[in-house]
Design an enzyme around this catalytic site. Structure first.
Site, PDB file in Angstrom:
ATOM      1  N   GLY A   1       0.723  -5.020   1.100  1.00  0.00           N
ATOM      2  CA  GLY A   1      -0.474  -5.104   0.254  1.00  0.00           C
ATOM      3  C   GLY A   1      -0.202  -5.777  -1.087  1.00  0.00           C
TER       4      GLY A   1
ATOM      5  N   ALA B   1       0.870  -1.172   0.000  1.00  0.00           N
ATOM      6  CA  ALA B   1       0.000   0.000   0.000  1.00  0.00           C
ATOM      7  C   ALA B   1       0.909   1.224   0.000  1.00  0.00           C
ATOM      8  CB  ALA B   1      -0.880  -0.030   1.237  1.00  0.00           C
TER       9      ALA B   1
ATOM     10  N   GLU C   1      -0.388  -9.396  -0.383  1.00  0.00           N
ATOM     11  CA  GLU C   1      -1.809  -9.676  -0.136  1.00  0.00           C
ATOM     12  C   GLU C   1      -2.607  -9.673  -1.438  1.00  0.00           C
ATOM     13  OE1 GLU C   1      -1.724  -6.512   2.834  1.00  0.00           O
ATOM     14  OE2 GLU C   1      -2.670  -7.876   4.248  1.00  0.00           O
TER      15      GLU C   1
ATOM     16  N   GLU D   1       4.317  -5.054   7.576  1.00  0.00           N
ATOM     17  CA  GLU D   1       3.436  -4.115   8.276  1.00  0.00           C
ATOM     18  C   GLU D   1       3.775  -3.917   9.746  1.00  0.00           C
ATOM     19  OE1 GLU D   1       2.437  -6.366   6.092  1.00  0.00           O
ATOM     20  OE2 GLU D   1       0.845  -5.571   4.826  1.00  0.00           O
TER      21      GLU D   1
HETATM   22  N1  DAK Z   1       4.594   3.222  -0.877  1.00  0.00           N
HETATM   23  C1  DAK Z   1       4.959   4.374  -1.495  1.00  0.00           C
HETATM   24  N2  DAK Z   1       6.082   4.513  -2.199  1.00  0.00           N
HETATM   25  C2  DAK Z   1       6.899   3.447  -2.287  1.00  0.00           C
HETATM   26  C3  DAK Z   1       6.586   2.204  -1.685  1.00  0.00           C
HETATM   27  C4  DAK Z   1       5.368   2.116  -0.937  1.00  0.00           C
HETATM   28  N3  DAK Z   1       4.927   0.986  -0.354  1.00  0.00           N
HETATM   29  N4  DAK Z   1       7.582   1.350  -1.949  1.00  0.00           N
HETATM   30  C5  DAK Z   1       8.468   2.014  -2.691  1.00  0.00           C
HETATM   31  N5  DAK Z   1       8.070   3.266  -2.896  1.00  0.00           N
HETATM   32  C6  DAK Z   1       8.763   4.319  -3.663  1.00  0.00           C
HETATM   33  C7  DAK Z   1       9.945   4.864  -2.875  1.00  0.00           C
HETATM   34  O1  DAK Z   1       9.529   5.838  -1.959  1.00  0.00           O
HETATM   35  C8  DAK Z   1      10.780   5.437  -4.003  1.00  0.00           C
HETATM   36  O2  DAK Z   1      10.215   6.679  -4.394  1.00  0.00           O
HETATM   37  P1  DAK Z   1      11.145   7.959  -4.734  1.00  0.00           P
HETATM   38  O3  DAK Z   1      11.951   8.210  -3.519  1.00  0.00           O
HETATM   39  O4  DAK Z   1      11.982   7.505  -5.901  1.00  0.00           O
HETATM   40  O5  DAK Z   1      10.173   9.040  -5.058  1.00  0.00           O
HETATM   41  C9  DAK Z   1      10.559   4.474  -5.138  1.00  0.00           C
HETATM   42  O6  DAK Z   1       9.353   3.775  -4.823  1.00  0.00           O
HETATM   43  C10 DAK Z   1      11.676   3.448  -5.267  1.00  0.00           C
HETATM   44  O7  DAK Z   1      11.859   2.836  -4.012  1.00  0.00           O
HETATM   45  P2  DAK Z   1      13.279   2.796  -3.270  1.00  0.00           P
HETATM   46  O8  DAK Z   1      14.128   3.942  -3.629  1.00  0.00           O
HETATM   47  O9  DAK Z   1      13.004   2.587  -1.821  1.00  0.00           O
HETATM   48  O10 DAK Z   1      13.899   1.481  -3.917  1.00  0.00           O
HETATM   49  P3  DAK Z   1      14.925   0.451  -3.259  1.00  0.00           P
HETATM   50  O11 DAK Z   1      15.357  -0.448  -4.358  1.00  0.00           O
HETATM   51  O12 DAK Z   1      15.986   1.175  -2.469  1.00  0.00           O
HETATM   52  O13 DAK Z   1      14.053  -0.380  -2.213  1.00  0.00           O
HETATM   53  C11 DAK Z   1      12.065  -1.627  -1.482  1.00  0.00           C
HETATM   54  C12 DAK Z   1      12.959  -1.194  -2.684  1.00  0.00           C
HETATM   55  C13 DAK Z   1      10.846  -2.329  -2.052  1.00  0.00           C
HETATM   56  C14 DAK Z   1      12.833  -2.611  -0.595  1.00  0.00           C
HETATM   57  C15 DAK Z   1      11.691  -0.353  -0.676  1.00  0.00           C
HETATM   58  O14 DAK Z   1      11.120   0.597  -1.591  1.00  0.00           O
HETATM   59  C16 DAK Z   1      10.694  -0.618   0.379  1.00  0.00           C
HETATM   60  O15 DAK Z   1      11.014  -1.150   1.444  1.00  0.00           O
HETATM   61  N6  DAK Z   1       9.441  -0.199   0.150  1.00  0.00           N
HETATM   62  C17 DAK Z   1       8.375  -0.284   1.123  1.00  0.00           C
HETATM   63  C18 DAK Z   1       7.917  -1.675   1.245  1.00  0.00           C
HETATM   64  C19 DAK Z   1       6.875  -1.832   2.296  1.00  0.00           C
HETATM   65  O16 DAK Z   1       7.122  -1.629   3.511  1.00  0.00           O
HETATM   66  N7  DAK Z   1       5.698  -2.193   1.852  1.00  0.00           N
HETATM   67  C20 DAK Z   1       4.584  -2.440   2.747  1.00  0.00           C
HETATM   68  C21 DAK Z   1       3.756  -1.215   2.814  1.00  0.00           C
HETATM   69  S1  DAK Z   1       2.574  -1.371   4.089  1.00  0.00           S
HETATM   70  C22 DAK Z   1      -4.699  -1.311   5.444  1.00  0.00           C
HETATM   71  C23 DAK Z   1      -4.572  -2.480   4.817  1.00  0.00           C
HETATM   72  C24 DAK Z   1      -3.388  -2.820   4.228  1.00  0.00           C
HETATM   73  C25 DAK Z   1      -2.322  -2.009   4.311  1.00  0.00           C
HETATM   74  C26 DAK Z   1      -2.462  -0.815   4.925  1.00  0.00           C
HETATM   75  C27 DAK Z   1      -3.635  -0.457   5.501  1.00  0.00           C
HETATM   76  N8  DAK Z   1      -5.913  -0.977   6.129  1.00  0.00           N
HETATM   77  C28 DAK Z   1      -6.907  -2.031   6.321  1.00  0.00           C
HETATM   78  C29 DAK Z   1      -6.163   0.339   6.530  1.00  0.00           C
HETATM   79  C30 DAK Z   1      -1.095  -2.417   3.709  1.00  0.00           C
HETATM   80  C31 DAK Z   1       0.060  -1.924   4.137  1.00  0.00           C
HETATM   81  C32 DAK Z   1       1.257  -2.080   3.352  1.00  0.00           C
HETATM   82  O17 DAK Z   1       1.328  -2.627   2.285  1.00  0.00           O
END
Ligand code: DAK
Length: 260
Positions: A111, A66, A114, A134
């Site tokens: 997400g 997400a 998921e 998460e």
């Molecule tokens: N959201 C927004 N932007 C993201 C992103 C994300 N999840 N993942 C990556 N990006 C963006 C980065 O900010 C970056 O943007 P710029 O800085 O270039 O503008 C660009 O994508 C490239 O990412 P990185 O520079 O970080 O690339 P790396 O190769 O260094 O790293 C990575 C890749 C995938 C390991 C890293 O980007 C990373 O850790 N990303 C986050 C992964 C993560 O934690 N995903 C889980 C998100 S939490 C809900 C239900 C479900 C959810 C929420 C609420 N409710 C019922 C309310 C779900 C939650 C989630 O999914």
């Protein structure tokens, strides 16, 4: 239908749906979830589509979760709204009356993992990576992760992955049953198309009823599940495809299902 972050392509009886925000690693913001809802509405009513492949644009990510930048400042009410939207769309995907194959090139996180789990079948490239990060962000997996992951890989493994936020590689995902198949990145879409074509070659209403019986049956006890199975089995006998499939076998000829 005007889509901002999703590309919908139709190739004969197959639909290819691509989440297209590669600069944000295809992270799911509310705009993208609304697009996906529209695409699903379109696919539900398209009787010519028998199978769907869902993928992410670019080689780096299927979906990196997400959108954290959108979620960061949400209020409780907005968080609830975002969660309800995501859950509605994921459930609609899971219940779509045709099989969906996730073709996962790279990161499938939060997400994104998921979303892949809401599909029927997952094919991953050797470079794919999976995690539910998460808990490290101060939330629980809220798009079905706490429910679908244990159903797929077992309770103990799901708890390990969710509590530790560990990222696993494609071979480990295959070993624990999170994905069906691992293939080289360059053949990912060919493999997904090939599997889709095997599905499309079969009787579409029977395939649809198989999905319904498995999905509904998995939610209930075995005594209730076999009643669901019997209902869906019975429905096949009102289809032309059942007559054709069985007649072709008896007559030792190729089957010719409707609309093919
Ligand atoms: N959201 C927004 N932007 C993201 C992103 C994300 N999840 N993942 C990556 N990006 C963006 C980065 O900010 C970056 O943007 P710029 O800085 O270039 O503008 C660009 O994508 C490239 O990412 P990185 O520079 O970080 O690339 P790396 O190769 O260094 O790293 C990575 C890749 C995938 C390991 C890293 O980007 C990373 O850790 N990303 C986050 C992964 C993560 O934690 N995903 C889980 C998100 S939490 C809900 C239900 C479900 C959810 C929420 C609420 N409710 C019922 C309310 C779900 C939650 C989630 O999914």
């Amino acid at each position: 239908m005007e889509l901002k972050n999703i590309i919908l392509e139709k190739e004969g009886n197959l639909a290819i749906v691509t989440i297209n925000r590669p600069k944000a690693l295809n992270a799911l913001n509310s705009e993208t979830l609304k697009d996906l809802d529209l695409v699903l509405e379109n696919l539900e009513s398209d009787k010519n589509i028998y199978c769907v492949v869902l993928t992410g644009a670019g080689e780096k990510a299927f979906v990196a979760g997400a959108d954290i930048s959108e979620m960061k400042d949400l209020s409780e009410e907005e968080g609830k709204e975002f969660g309800l939207l995501g859950n509605k769309v994921f459930r609609r995907l899971e219940k779509l009356d045709k099989p969906v194959i996730a073709a996962i090139s790279g990161f499938a996180l939060g997400g994104g993992c998921e979303l892949a789990m809401a599909c029927d079948i997952r094919i991953a490239s050797e470079r794919a990576r999976f995690a539910q990060p998460e808990a490290g962000l101060g939330i629980t997996p809220g798009f079905g992760g706490t429910q679908r992951l244990p159903r797929l890989v077992g309770e103990g493994k799901a708890k390990e992955l969710i509590y530790t936020c560990a990222m696993i590689k494609a071979d480990e995902a295959l070993r624990i049953g999170l994905v069906n198949k691992v293939v080289p990145l360059e053949s990912l879409m060919d493999e997904a198309r090939a599997m889709a074509n095997l599905i499309i070659a079969n009787a579409p209403i029977a395939v649809k009823l198989c999905k319904d019986a498995i999905n509904r049956g998995m939610q209930v006890d075995m005594d209730s599940a076999i009643v669901i199975e019997a209902e869906d089995f019975g429905k096949c006998f009102s289809t032309e495809d059942q007559k054709e499939g069985m007649t072709a076998f008896i007559e030792k000829r190729n089957k010719n299902f409707l609309n093919k």
